[in-house]
Design a protein around this motif. Structure first.
Motif, PDB file in Angstrom:
ATOM      1  N   ARG A 138       9.534  -4.244  12.725  1.00  0.00           N
ATOM      2  CA  ARG A 138      10.681  -4.099  11.852  1.00  0.00           C
ATOM      3  C   ARG A 138      10.798  -2.671  11.341  1.00  0.00           C
ATOM      4  NH1 ARG A 138       9.431  -9.093   7.770  1.00  0.00           N
ATOM      5  NH2 ARG A 138       9.086  -7.260   6.468  1.00  0.00           N
ATOM      6  N   ASP A 139      11.872  -2.377  10.634  1.00  0.00           N
ATOM      7  CA  ASP A 139      12.082  -1.034  10.090  1.00  0.00           C
ATOM      8  C   ASP A 139      10.999  -0.647   9.089  1.00  0.00           C
ATOM      9  OD1 ASP A 139      14.332  -0.766  11.627  1.00  0.00           O
ATOM     10  OD2 ASP A 139      15.733  -1.289  10.013  1.00  0.00           O
ATOM     11  N   ASP A 140      10.405  -1.658   8.418  1.00  0.00           N
ATOM     12  CA  ASP A 140       9.355  -1.350   7.441  1.00  0.00           C
ATOM     13  C   ASP A 140       7.964  -1.312   8.075  1.00  0.00           C
ATOM     14  OD1 ASP A 140       8.798  -3.994   7.943  1.00  0.00           O
ATOM     15  OD2 ASP A 140       9.164  -4.696   5.899  1.00  0.00           O
ATOM     16  N   SER A 141       7.889  -1.407   9.398  1.00  0.00           N
ATOM     17  CA  SER A 141       6.660  -1.334  10.211  1.00  0.00           C
ATOM     18  C   SER A 141       5.912  -2.649  10.338  1.00  0.00           C
ATOM     19  CB  SER A 141       5.692  -0.251   9.698  1.00  0.00           C
ATOM     20  OG  SER A 141       6.255   1.034   9.858  1.00  0.00           O
ATOM     21  N   LEU A 142       6.193  -3.650   9.501  1.00  0.00           N
ATOM     22  CA  LEU A 142       5.594  -4.962   9.715  1.00  0.00           C
ATOM     23  C   LEU A 142       6.187  -5.610  10.966  1.00  0.00           C
ATOM     24  CD1 LEU A 142       5.491  -6.446   6.089  1.00  0.00           C
ATOM     25  CD2 LEU A 142       3.656  -5.286   7.346  1.00  0.00           C
ATOM     26  N   ASN A 165      10.338 -12.997   9.415  1.00  0.00           N
ATOM     27  CA  ASN A 165       9.309 -12.801   8.396  1.00  0.00           C
ATOM     28  C   ASN A 165       7.995 -12.377   9.043  1.00  0.00           C
ATOM     29  OD1 ASN A 165      11.211 -13.760   6.516  1.00  0.00           O
ATOM     30  ND2 ASN A 165      10.556 -15.886   6.850  1.00  0.00           N
ATOM     31  N   SER A 166       7.100 -11.863   8.236  1.00  0.00           N
ATOM     32  CA  SER A 166       5.817 -11.410   8.768  1.00  0.00           C
ATOM     33  C   SER A 166       4.791 -12.530   8.723  1.00  0.00           C
ATOM     34  CB  SER A 166       5.302 -10.221   7.968  1.00  0.00           C
ATOM     35  OG  SER A 166       4.857 -10.629   6.683  1.00  0.00           O
ATOM     36  N   GLU A 203       1.598  -2.518   0.888  1.00  0.00           N
ATOM     37  CA  GLU A 203       2.763  -2.466   0.004  1.00  0.00           C
ATOM     38  C   GLU A 203       3.544  -3.775  -0.015  1.00  0.00           C
ATOM     39  OE1 GLU A 203       3.424  -0.150  -2.056  1.00  0.00           O
ATOM     40  OE2 GLU A 203       1.961   1.342  -1.359  1.00  0.00           O
ATOM     41  N   ARG A 204       3.540  -4.545   1.066  1.00  0.00           N
ATOM     42  CA  ARG A 204       4.402  -5.718   1.159  1.00  0.00           C
ATOM     43  C   ARG A 204       3.658  -7.043   1.252  1.00  0.00           C
ATOM     44  NH1 ARG A 204       9.692  -4.563   2.048  1.00  0.00           N
ATOM     45  NH2 ARG A 204      10.195  -2.356   2.387  1.00  0.00           N
ATOM     46  N   SER A 205       2.367  -7.014   1.579  1.00  0.00           N
ATOM     47  CA  SER A 205       1.642  -8.269   1.780  1.00  0.00           C
ATOM     48  C   SER A 205       0.387  -8.387   0.925  1.00  0.00           C
ATOM     49  CB  SER A 205       1.267  -8.427   3.263  1.00  0.00           C
ATOM     50  OG  SER A 205       2.413  -8.374   4.083  1.00  0.00           O
ATOM     51  N   VAL A 206       0.159  -7.433   0.053  1.00  0.00           N
ATOM     52  CA  VAL A 206      -0.939  -7.510  -0.917  1.00  0.00           C
ATOM     53  C   VAL A 206      -0.318  -7.548  -2.304  1.00  0.00           C
ATOM     54  CG1 VAL A 206      -2.963  -6.364  -1.886  1.00  0.00           C
ATOM     55  CG2 VAL A 206      -2.571  -6.305   0.588  1.00  0.00           C
ATOM     56  N   PRO A 213      -6.238  -7.474  -6.281  1.00  0.00           N
ATOM     57  CA  PRO A 213      -5.416  -7.520  -5.057  1.00  0.00           C
ATOM     58  C   PRO A 213      -5.797  -8.703  -4.174  1.00  0.00           C
ATOM     59  CG  PRO A 213      -7.126  -5.842  -4.854  1.00  0.00           C
ATOM     60  CD  PRO A 213      -7.195  -6.352  -6.269  1.00  0.00           C
ATOM     61  N   VAL A 214      -4.777  -9.367  -3.629  1.00  0.00           N
ATOM     62  CA  VAL A 214      -5.001 -10.508  -2.733  1.00  0.00           C
ATOM     63  C   VAL A 214      -4.033 -10.388  -1.561  1.00  0.00           C
ATOM     64  CG1 VAL A 214      -4.752 -13.013  -2.474  1.00  0.00           C
ATOM     65  CG2 VAL A 214      -5.856 -12.076  -4.513  1.00  0.00           C
ATOM     66  N   LEU A 215      -4.540 -10.578  -0.367  1.00  0.00           N
ATOM     67  CA  LEU A 215      -3.688 -10.608   0.825  1.00  0.00           C
ATOM     68  C   LEU A 215      -3.017 -11.973   0.907  1.00  0.00           C
ATOM     69  CD1 LEU A 215      -3.225  -8.787   3.547  1.00  0.00           C
ATOM     70  CD2 LEU A 215      -4.495 -10.685   4.584  1.00  0.00           C
ATOM     71  N   VAL A 216      -1.700 -11.984   0.890  1.00  0.00           N
ATOM     72  CA  VAL A 216      -0.961 -13.248   0.924  1.00  0.00           C
ATOM     73  C   VAL A 216      -0.493 -13.538   2.345  1.00  0.00           C
ATOM     74  CG1 VAL A 216      -0.311 -13.206  -1.502  1.00  0.00           C
ATOM     75  CG2 VAL A 216       1.121 -12.006   0.177  1.00  0.00           C
ATOM     76  N   ALA A 217       0.121 -14.709   2.531  1.00  0.00           N
ATOM     77  CA  ALA A 217       0.401 -15.195   3.880  1.00  0.00           C
ATOM     78  C   ALA A 217       1.483 -14.419   4.597  1.00  0.00           C
ATOM     79  CB  ALA A 217       0.773 -16.674   3.827  1.00  0.00           C
TER      80      ALA A 217
END
Length: 432
Positions: A138-142, A165-166, A203-206, A213-217
């Motif tokens: 995607r444009d945001d690199s994810l 979605n990622s 920036e988008r998944s933590v 900090p937690v890594l989300v789905a």
């Protein structure tokens, strides 16, 4: 959102008799046939002379007959060759899930890239990453998580079912694969491609949960101020350690610590059960303010199944690469796997939170993922699981599979075997 229903029962078991693993049944059948032949022939008389001695000698040869013995690296190389011929699209090397309409997921691309770099297959890696960049990034690199045929008949990201979605595990695994590829083949572009993806994951998944900090789905969770969805099997501390070396501006070391803290707290949380067996759940919802756990609900179960099976492997890899004792303690807490294997000679595909079997069939992928526990905590049992459940899936006489494996099983069988054989080296730029 990915809801994986990957396993297909390959063995129907009688509820009233102790089950026998498929591999052992095959071995017993082979010996039974040899014995039957020997018994029949032992009674044969030619020219008035009973051939008992000759037949006994022949039967002993048949019964002792073993297939060609392949080296460990040959097994992994053959399984990789079969996988690429079966699940990679000719020309593009796009990874196709043939059991799900030939769709492509970011997970599938990440598995192919990881295996390619460990197998030193630069061409497959390059093709797979190029297709991923062109079609999923995607444009945001994810990475968008799902590509396939859309309602209008065209092919692309399946936005109608949330395919844009990622899936955070795939983003992390792809970034790790890129860094290992940079180290292995000294191609600077792989490093430059990894850096924006790593930053985007942070920036988008933590997100902050109770200040940590937690890594989300996925990348949607950061918009929820109340609770977030976490897949424990997405947590990969070994990758965060590598990211910290190339992205010092973010607290990846803190994410290592908070991931372990979350897993340690979750290990004792019964969630929707009366007790807990120590096996991680597929999914969990976490209160952002307090860190309290709740069942995610709906189809997202607290079972130890097709999602959670990945966590023992990820913990084992962090312990193998970095020796973190927290990984060892968590794996030791999964001793239910050893008890079940010892008592029942098998593991089923899914277990409820309290350790009760939730399926009556086996899944090769679960043996592959569970190898993380066995190889780290119970090496002698690991040898048994490898010999009885994983190795028989390979036919050394042909260099092929002994039977069909799904896309998901194929990957996790390989990952489990490679871990057991100590063939997953840390190839990162941070390796000392």
């Amino acid at each position: 959102m990915r809801l994986d229903e990957r396993a297909v029962p390959d063995v129907v078991l009688d509820d009233h008799e102790p089950p026998i693993p498929a591999s052992r049944r095959r071995s017993q059948r082979r010996r039974g046939i040899a014995v039957a032949v020997a018994v029949v022939l032992a009674g044969t008389v030619v020219g008035g002379v009973r051939l008992a001695d000759d037949v006994q000698r022949a039967a002993s040869v048949v019964m002792a007959d073993q297939p060609t013995v392949a080296s460990e690296k040959t097994v992994l190389a053959d399984l990789w060759r079969v996988y690429t011929a079966t699940y990679l699209e000719p020309g593009s090397n796009r990874t196709m899930d043939l059991q799900d309409g030939s769709v492509t997921t970011s997970e599938g691309q990440s598995y192919t890239m990881l295996r390619a770099v460990w197998m030193d297959d630069q061409q497959t890696f390059a093709d797979s990453w190029q297709w991923t960049k062109d079609n999923l990034q995607r444009d945001d690199s994810l990475l968008a998580w799902r590509f396939g045929q859309r309602p209008d008949g065209s092919y692309g990201v399946q936005d109608d079912i949330g395919g844009q979605n990622s899936a955070t595990d795939a983003d992390v695994d792809v970034a790790l694969a890129l860094l290992m590829a940079y180290s292995r083949w000294q191609e600077d572009d792989y490093l430059y491609d990894a850096l924006p993806l790593i930053e985007a994951v942070w920036e988008r998944s933590v997100v902050l949960v109770a200040g940590e900090p937690v890594l989300v789905a996925n990348d949607l969770e950061r918009a929820n101020d109340d609770e977030v969805l976490v897949n424990p099997s997405y947590l990969a501390p070994y990758a965060y350690r590598v990211f910290a070396q190339v992205d010092p501006g973010h607290d990846w070391a803190g994410l290592v610590d908070s991931s372990y803290a979350l897993l340690e707290d979750l290990a004792d949380e019964p969630l929707d059960a009366d007790r807990v067996a120590g096996l991680p759940p597929d999914w969990v919802s976490v209160d952002r303010r307090t860190g309290e756990f709740r069942p995610a609900g709906g189809d997202l179960t607290t079972q130890f199944g097709y999602e959670a099976l990945r966590l023992p492997w990820r913990l084992a890899l962090d312990h193998a690469w970095y020796g973190d004792e927290r990984a060892l303690r968590l794996l030791e807490g999964q001793a239910a796997l050893a008890r079940t294997w010892t008592e029942q000679d098998r593991l089923v595909a899914v277990y409820d939170r309290d350790g009760t079997p939730a399926a009556d069939y086996e899944a090769p992928a679960l043996y592959g993922g569970a190898m993380g526990f066995f190889a780290t905590v119970e090496p002698e049992l690991a040898d048994e699981v490898y010999a009885d459940e994983l190795l028989p899936l390979y036919d050394p006489d042909t260099g092929d599979l002994s039977g069909q494996l799904s896309y998901y099983d194929s990957n996790w069988v390989w990952f489990g075997m490679a871990l057991h054989l100590d063939e997953l080296p840390n190839l990162n730029v941070t390796e000392e």
